[in-house]
Design an enzyme around this catalytic site. Structure first.
Site, PDB file in Angstrom:
ATOM      1  N   TRP A  46      51.379  46.443  71.511  1.00 22.62           N
ATOM      2  CA  TRP A  46      51.295  47.096  72.973  1.00 22.62           C
ATOM      3  C   TRP A  46      51.608  45.700  74.251  1.00 22.62           C
ATOM      4  O   TRP A  46      50.724  45.145  73.926  1.00 22.62           O
ATOM      5  CB  TRP A  46      49.961  47.824  73.242  1.00 22.62           C
ATOM      6  N   GLU A 100      53.235  50.506  70.665  1.00 20.69           N
ATOM      7  CA  GLU A 100      52.346  51.708  71.719  1.00 20.69           C
ATOM      8  C   GLU A 100      52.504  52.196  72.388  1.00 20.69           C
ATOM      9  O   GLU A 100      52.524  51.386  73.401  1.00 20.69           O
ATOM     10  CB  GLU A 100      50.878  51.210  71.125  1.00 20.69           C
ATOM     11  N   LYS A 145      52.237  54.014  76.828  1.00 18.66           N
ATOM     12  CA  LYS A 145      51.292  53.730  77.815  1.00 18.66           C
ATOM     13  C   LYS A 145      51.926  54.872  79.083  1.00 18.66           C
ATOM     14  O   LYS A 145      53.469  54.187  79.291  1.00 18.66           O
ATOM     15  CB  LYS A 145      50.373  52.873  77.923  1.00 18.66           C
ATOM     16  N   HIS A 191      45.061  55.592  68.183  1.00 19.43           N
ATOM     17  CA  HIS A 191      44.385  55.274  69.480  1.00 19.43           C
ATOM     18  C   HIS A 191      43.202  56.078  69.633  1.00 19.43           C
ATOM     19  O   HIS A 191      43.644  56.264  71.086  1.00 19.43           O
ATOM     20  CB  HIS A 191      44.866  54.302  69.813  1.00 19.43           C
ATOM     21  N   ASP A 239      42.842  55.825  81.939  1.00 19.51           N
ATOM     22  CA  ASP A 239      42.411  55.292  80.939  1.00 19.51           C
ATOM     23  C   ASP A 239      41.562  54.260  80.690  1.00 19.51           C
ATOM     24  O   ASP A 239      41.229  52.932  80.526  1.00 19.51           O
ATOM     25  CB  ASP A 239      43.545  54.326  80.748  1.00 19.51           C
ATOM     26  N   ASP A 275      38.428  54.077  78.525  1.00 23.17           N
ATOM     27  CA  ASP A 275      38.123  53.652  77.015  1.00 23.17           C
ATOM     28  C   ASP A 275      37.029  53.584  77.291  1.00 23.17           C
ATOM     29  O   ASP A 275      36.058  52.595  76.745  1.00 23.17           O
ATOM     30  CB  ASP A 275      38.987  51.990  77.307  1.00 23.17           C
TER      31      ASP A 275
HETATM   32  C1  RNT Z   1      45.928  49.495  76.818  1.00 22.51           C
HETATM   33  C2  RNT Z   1      45.918  49.742  74.773  1.00 22.51           C
HETATM   34  C3  RNT Z   1      45.989  48.845  73.445  1.00 22.51           C
HETATM   35  C4  RNT Z   1      44.153  47.984  73.931  1.00 22.51           C
HETATM   36  C5  RNT Z   1      43.922  46.905  73.174  1.00 22.51           C
HETATM   37  C6  RNT Z   1      43.243  46.289  73.618  1.00 22.51           C
HETATM   38  O1  RNT Z   1      45.763  49.871  77.302  1.00 22.51           O
HETATM   39  O2  RNT Z   1      45.042  50.519  74.889  1.00 22.51           O
HETATM   40  O3  RNT Z   1      45.732  49.255  72.932  1.00 22.51           O
HETATM   41  O4  RNT Z   1      43.398  48.587  74.247  1.00 22.51           O
HETATM   42  O5  RNT Z   1      44.973  46.653  71.958  1.00 22.51           O
HETATM   43 ZN    ZN Z   2      45.305  51.590  73.055  1.00 25.53          ZN
END
Ligand code: RNT
Ligand code: ZN
Length: 393
Positions: free
Chosen positions: A178, A216, A218, A276, A284, A286
């Site tokens: 990513w 990945e 985004k 993920h 985002d 988390d």
């Molecule tokens: C960031 C991505 C990524 C990170 C990790 C730490 O938005 O989701 O996957 O969260 O690699």
């Molecule tokens: Zn991620």
């Protein structure tokens, strides 16, 4: 026990074998992200988390070094039933003073030894943030070839570290890439950075290794609100064209988009998926994953469509405002609870009703089965696995 026996009968009445469900449940690997343990700081000595991601909160107890982090993971795993993997980032090795384009498997030998003793598999991620060479907001798509080359080398070496995990631990390591590359404000040229990103990726993935390469996408991050080079369309195209694994992060789409709605469609065109699993709150953010509708929907899509061998489940959240070990336990347990709920669903009955266009029946079964006693099955599972049930932890 008594509750379980009663639940077993109730499930049998709708054609579900709880014993078979428990057997499958226990073997589904969930990859636990190491970065919940120290707020994504890593052990290079970095002071700042960059790349548009943020861990907030100052609950005491963030891991200060790798030994502490491993001890915390051990503590968490003692609370978590079922097959687990551990997911590392490149900044978590013995890497103090080691530049990222110089990392070697030996910098992760302590992790490999630790994992081997516990019969755990390891997954990996190159780290393309929190570094002076990512300060412009661009890495693999940077206009300066020297910067691109630095990160290309880092990614190649990361893949080699992942390959060393595969070799040592006997299970293909999932290596996920990513990058935050993008612009805060309206870009003029959205094409050239993407071309450069694609070219860098071609170089990174040119060597075939015994690992699972994932990419990945985004939508945006803090400070890169207007343009992200590695968007969903970019990586979906790239993964399909190059036979890579596509990573879908639950926080990486528009707020009303959910990854559960994407899994079956994407499964028709990519070989495999990495999830993920995260919880975006307004952005985002988390947050620790809850046992909510989206989590159960994700699990259902995997189970209903028999995608277990093509979907790698990984968690990705980081909350520094609560006890970090408990944060892992809550999220890992929730992911497995969601899988159990999905395994206990009388899917055939739903599908039969649907095929017969009997949508009344479909909705009735769907709604009434939601309150079948899955919690008794979960408690039984925890007790058999010698893990705490309910509030015990
Ligand atoms: C960031 C991505 C990524 C990170 C990790 C730490 O938005 O989701 O996957 O969260 O690699
Ligand atoms: Zn991620």
């Amino acid at each position: 026990m008594k509750a379980y026996e009663l639940a077993k009968e109730q499930y049998a009445a709708v054609g579900i074998d709880t014993e078979a469900a428990l057997e499958t449940l226990d073997t589904i690997p969930i990859s636990m992200h190491c970065w919940q343990g120290d707020d994504v700081r890593g052990f290079e000595g970095a002071q700042e988390l960059t790349g548009g991601i943020q861990s907030t909160g100052n609950h005491p107890g963030a891991a200060a070094d790798a030994d502490e982090l491993r001890a915390m993971i051990d503590e968490a795993l003692a609370l978590i039933p079922g097959a687990a993997r551990v997911n590392l980032h490149a900044i978590y090795g013995d890497v103090k003073g080691v530049e990222r384009d110089r990392i070697e498997p030996e910098h992760f030998a302590a992790w490999t030894d630790w994992a081997k003793r516990r019969a755990l598999a390891l997954d990996f991620n190159p780290t393309l943030f929190s570094h002076k060479n990512s300060a412009d907001g661009l890495t693999l798509s940077h206009p300066d070839k020297a910067v691109r080359d630095f990160w290309i080398e880092h990614c190649k070496r990361s893949r080699a570290v992942a390959a060393s995990f595969t070799a040592a631990l006997g299970s293909p390591s999932v290596c996920n890439l990513w990058v935050a590359d993008g612009f805060k404000d309206m870009p003029a040229d959205t094409l050239t950075p993407r071309k450069r990103l694609a070219e860098s990726l071609d170089t990174i993935f040119s060597e075939k290794l015994d690992i699972v390469d994932a990419v990945e996408s985004k939508l945006f991050g803090i400070g890169v609100e207007s343009f992200t080079a590695g968007s969903h369309e970019f990586y979906m195209g790239y993964a399909i064209k190059n036979g890579l694994t596509l990573c879908l992060d639950a926080g990486h789409f528009h707020p009303t988009e959910v990854i559960s709605a994407k899994i079956s469609a994407v499964s028709l065109f990519v070989n495999s998926l990495l999830l993920h699993v995260s919880r975006p709150v307004r952005w985002d953010s988390d947050h620790v994953i809850l046992l909510d509708d989206e989590l159960t929907a994700i699990a259902r899509e995997i189970i209903r469509h028999r995608l277990l061998d093509r979907v790698h489940i990984g968690l990705d959240y980081f909350d520094g405002s609560i006890d970090r070990v408990t944060a892992w336990a809550i999220g890992m347990r929730n992911m497995r609870k969601a899988l159990l709920i999905a395994l206990l669903e009388p899917y055939e009955k739903l599908r039969d009703a649907e095929t017969a266009f009997d949508f009344t029946r479909r909705l009735t079964i769907m709604e009434e089965c939601k309150t079948l006693p899955w919690t008794a099955v979960w408690d039984e599972y925890c007790s058999r696995a010698n893990k705490p049930a309910r509030l015990a932890y």
